[in-house]
Design a protein around this motif. Structure first.
Motif, PDB file in Angstrom:
ATOM      1  N   THR A  70      18.670 -55.998 -23.566  1.00  0.00           N
ATOM      2  CA  THR A  70      18.920 -54.682 -22.984  1.00  0.00           C
ATOM      3  C   THR A  70      19.865 -54.807 -21.793  1.00  0.00           C
ATOM      4  O   THR A  70      19.434 -54.999 -20.668  1.00  0.00           O
ATOM      5  CB  THR A  70      17.587 -54.035 -22.542  1.00  0.00           C
ATOM      6  OG1 THR A  70      16.657 -54.122 -23.618  1.00  0.00           O
ATOM      7  CG2 THR A  70      17.781 -52.576 -22.182  1.00  0.00           C
ATOM      8  N   TYR A  71      21.168 -54.718 -22.052  1.00  0.00           N
ATOM      9  CA  TYR A  71      22.172 -54.791 -21.007  1.00  0.00           C
ATOM     10  C   TYR A  71      23.129 -53.621 -21.216  1.00  0.00           C
ATOM     11  O   TYR A  71      23.705 -53.472 -22.289  1.00  0.00           O
ATOM     12  CB  TYR A  71      22.925 -56.125 -21.074  1.00  0.00           C
ATOM     13  CG  TYR A  71      22.001 -57.311 -21.099  1.00  0.00           C
ATOM     14  CD1 TYR A  71      21.235 -57.647 -19.985  1.00  0.00           C
ATOM     15  CD2 TYR A  71      21.863 -58.093 -22.245  1.00  0.00           C
ATOM     16  CE1 TYR A  71      20.364 -58.725 -20.008  1.00  0.00           C
ATOM     17  CE2 TYR A  71      21.006 -59.181 -22.277  1.00  0.00           C
ATOM     18  CZ  TYR A  71      20.254 -59.496 -21.150  1.00  0.00           C
ATOM     19  OH  TYR A  71      19.405 -60.557 -21.183  1.00  0.00           O
ATOM     20  N   PHE A  72      23.324 -52.809 -20.184  1.00  0.00           N
ATOM     21  CA  PHE A  72      24.017 -51.544 -20.366  1.00  0.00           C
ATOM     22  C   PHE A  72      25.509 -51.630 -20.058  1.00  0.00           C
ATOM     23  O   PHE A  72      25.968 -52.501 -19.323  1.00  0.00           O
ATOM     24  CB  PHE A  72      23.383 -50.460 -19.504  1.00  0.00           C
ATOM     25  CG  PHE A  72      22.018 -50.060 -19.971  1.00  0.00           C
ATOM     26  CD1 PHE A  72      21.604 -50.323 -21.265  1.00  0.00           C
ATOM     27  CD2 PHE A  72      21.134 -49.426 -19.119  1.00  0.00           C
ATOM     28  CE1 PHE A  72      20.355 -49.954 -21.709  1.00  0.00           C
ATOM     29  CE2 PHE A  72      19.874 -49.047 -19.545  1.00  0.00           C
ATOM     30  CZ  PHE A  72      19.480 -49.320 -20.846  1.00  0.00           C
ATOM     31  N   THR A  73      26.228 -50.671 -20.617  1.00  0.00           N
ATOM     32  CA  THR A  73      27.678 -50.604 -20.448  1.00  0.00           C
ATOM     33  C   THR A  73      28.014 -49.893 -19.140  1.00  0.00           C
ATOM     34  O   THR A  73      27.667 -48.729 -18.957  1.00  0.00           O
ATOM     35  CB  THR A  73      28.314 -49.834 -21.618  1.00  0.00           C
ATOM     36  OG1 THR A  73      27.809 -50.355 -22.849  1.00  0.00           O
ATOM     37  CG2 THR A  73      29.819 -49.954 -21.574  1.00  0.00           C
ATOM     38  N   PRO A  74      28.706 -50.547 -18.221  1.00  0.00           N
ATOM     39  CA  PRO A  74      29.074 -49.900 -16.952  1.00  0.00           C
ATOM     40  C   PRO A  74      30.028 -48.732 -17.192  1.00  0.00           C
ATOM     41  O   PRO A  74      30.767 -48.704 -18.185  1.00  0.00           O
ATOM     42  CB  PRO A  74      29.763 -51.030 -16.173  1.00  0.00           C
ATOM     43  CG  PRO A  74      29.290 -52.290 -16.826  1.00  0.00           C
ATOM     44  CD  PRO A  74      29.099 -51.954 -18.270  1.00  0.00           C
TER      45      PRO A  74
END
Length: 519
Positions: A70-74
């Motif tokens: 779970t790593y989000f797009t800046p």
């Protein structure tokens, strides 16, 4: 600090979603968070949504966060990807959208804002956007973020909860956009046979499965826009994925994201942006744009290059500045690389702690014996004595000359992927040769000085970064190592002569062009 404090109450998905939703309210239930709430509300919508989504991930148990990747797009990246998709032909007013890894709605919220600016009302926007998110709490939060962006409750469930790799997706879309999770997947956990188009049975990465899904659900003429690890561009185990993409779509853009460490939180791989138009196979004569995506506007013109003729071959990997291409490989140092020979758990009868009288054998170098900056010497697997491998006859696996050994696999705690050490010449003098295990790579050369120069170079951060750019796996590929871009021996030697710091010399050597040698 907020995540540590709030994490005590974040015992379930619902609780995590509730905490984040509370921060979106003008008046929250916890007055202790009022200062944090005011700070978030002062941010532009895209920044506020990103940080609230990121807070949700930080509230996840570390094990869950890793398993879900779970790593989000800046926001800067989300905006850039949407711009590229529009440039490629995506129509904000007419096309439908799917994000099968919706996360914190970075793409869908951004697109909702763009569609509203283009003149669509909230109902029209909600009917065009579609997302799937595996985490139910995050799906709830993301629906709220989109509604806030539109300033209106959603008339339908824009983001549904579920695993996109397992649910039925009934339609095709004008834009399929995603920053999918990544990580190895066991074959037993994969449904169907579509994975064969993009992966090998012994190495299935979750993001490759999402790439296949995204192209499958794009309509003919539709745009696929992906934020994925750069390993797909040149990794030998991603040849099927490259060929699959080219067989069904025109590759338009392969972008690099500059300064990963300051953009993606907790991400340890280099990241690329892929933009393609589904419908017909990629023409190898067509040039592809290779821009650099950065939060800070760059003046450099995007490099344009053709993809290789063979569909599965590695794609070009332009660096940020073309002047930083070394232009050499290990072969220019006179160094050859091959995988370690001995698989000890398959031939345990040949592994002995002591050679018997008249028994032919050679010392074994384990991966754990390799330490950069030190001469490599064989030592027993358990740390004592020396292990030997017996041979009934002569074998090409026995190394009898100048050599170095590299660890073939590393773990996440090691600062470098490339870990190499020269083999102590005394090993050859005493035993006549050595062998190494299969978790190593052996480097050999007829010129000991050039070999030593190459080893010093391989142990630098400058080279390690270049290797990581083309390989997202913990295992070092012999093929990629042979192809790895290096400064020429002359350039590196000159840089070392001018600067005793080997790290600074390696970086400088990539910018040095040796004078031509007169014929």
């Amino acid at each position: 600090m907020a995540a540590r404090y709030l994490g005590k109450a974040a015992v379930s998905r619902e609780a995590r979603a509730g905490i984040c939703l509370d921060l979106l309210s003008d008046i929250g239930s916890d007055p202790r968070q009022d200062a944090f709430r005011r700070m978030l509300q002062a941010l532009p919508a895209n920044e506020r949504h990103y940080w609230i989504g990121t807070l949700y991930t930080l509230l996840l148990p570390a094990k869950v966060r890793r398993s879900q990747a779970t790593y989000f797009t800046p926001p800067a990246v989300a905006d850039a990807v949407v711009d590229l998709a529009i440039d490629a032909g995506f129509d904000l007013k007419a096309d439908t959208v799917l994000d099968p890894a919706a996360g914190g709605a970075a793409f869908l919220s951004t697109l909702a804002g763009r569609m509203a600016i283009a003149g669509l009302n909230a109902r029209e926007v909600a009917c065009r956007l579609n997302g799937i998110e595996i985490d139910t709490g995050l799906a709830t939060l993301s629906r709220r973020l989109i509604a806030e962006r539109l300033g209106s409750p959603l008339p339908r469930e824009v983001i549904r909860s579920g695993d996109a790799l397992r649910v039925t997706i009934p339609a095709s879309y004008g834009l399929v956009i995603a920053n999918p999770p990544y990580g190895r997947v066991a074959l037993d956990d994969v449904q169907g046979t579509a994975w064969r188009k993009v992966a090998h049975s012994g190495h299935i990465n979750k993001y490759a499965l999402f790439v296949e899904l995204c192209f499958r659900h794009a309509r003919p003429g539709g745009i696929v826009a992906l934020v994925i690890p750069s390993s797909f561009r040149a990794g030998p185990l991603y040849d099927r994925m490259r060929a699959s993409i080219r067989s069904q779509a025109e590759v338009l853009v392969v972008g690099s994201i500059a300064g990963r460490e300051g953009i993606f939180i907790d991400v340890v791989q280099d990241i690329s942006i892929l933009i393609a138009r589904k419908g017909k196979a990629h023409d190898p004569d067509k040039v592809v744009r290779f821009p650099i995506i950065s939060p800070i506007p760059l003046r450099a013109t995007a490099v344009q290059q053709r993809l290789p003729t063979e569909p599965g071959d590695a794609w070009p990997l332009p660096v940020m500045d073309p002047k930083l291409v070394g232009g050499a490989t290990l072969a220019d140092y006179g160094v050859t690389a091959r995988a370690g020979y001995f698989v000890w758990n398959r031939e345990k009868d040949r592994l002995v702690a002591k050679l018997g009288r008249g028994q032919r054998g050679y010392p074994l170098i384990w991966a754990k014996n390799v330490r950069p900056g030190e001469l490599c010497k064989p030592a027993g697997k358990k740390g004592a004595g020396t292990d030997f491998v017996t041979f009934p006859e002569e074998s090409a696996a026995i190394v009898t000359g100048a050599a170095a050994v590299m660890q073939r696999t590393t773990n996440d705690n090691q600062p470098r992927r490339l870990v190499t050490a020269l083999v102590d010449p005394a090993v050859i003098s005493e035993w006549g040769g050595f062998v190494s295990e299969n978790h190593t790579i052996v480097l050999t050369s007829e010129d000991p000085d050039n070999l030593a120069l190459a080893v010093r170079l391989l142990n630098t951060a400058a080279v390690d970064r270049r290797y990581r750019r083309v390989s997202g796996t913990a295992a070092v590929s012999v093929k990629l190592l042979r192809q790895l871009d290096l400064p020429s021996p002359a350039a590196f030697a000159a840089a070392l002569a001018a600067c005793e710091d080997v790290e600074a010399a390696a970086s400088a050597a990539y910018q040095l062009v040796p004078d031509p040698v007169d014929a």
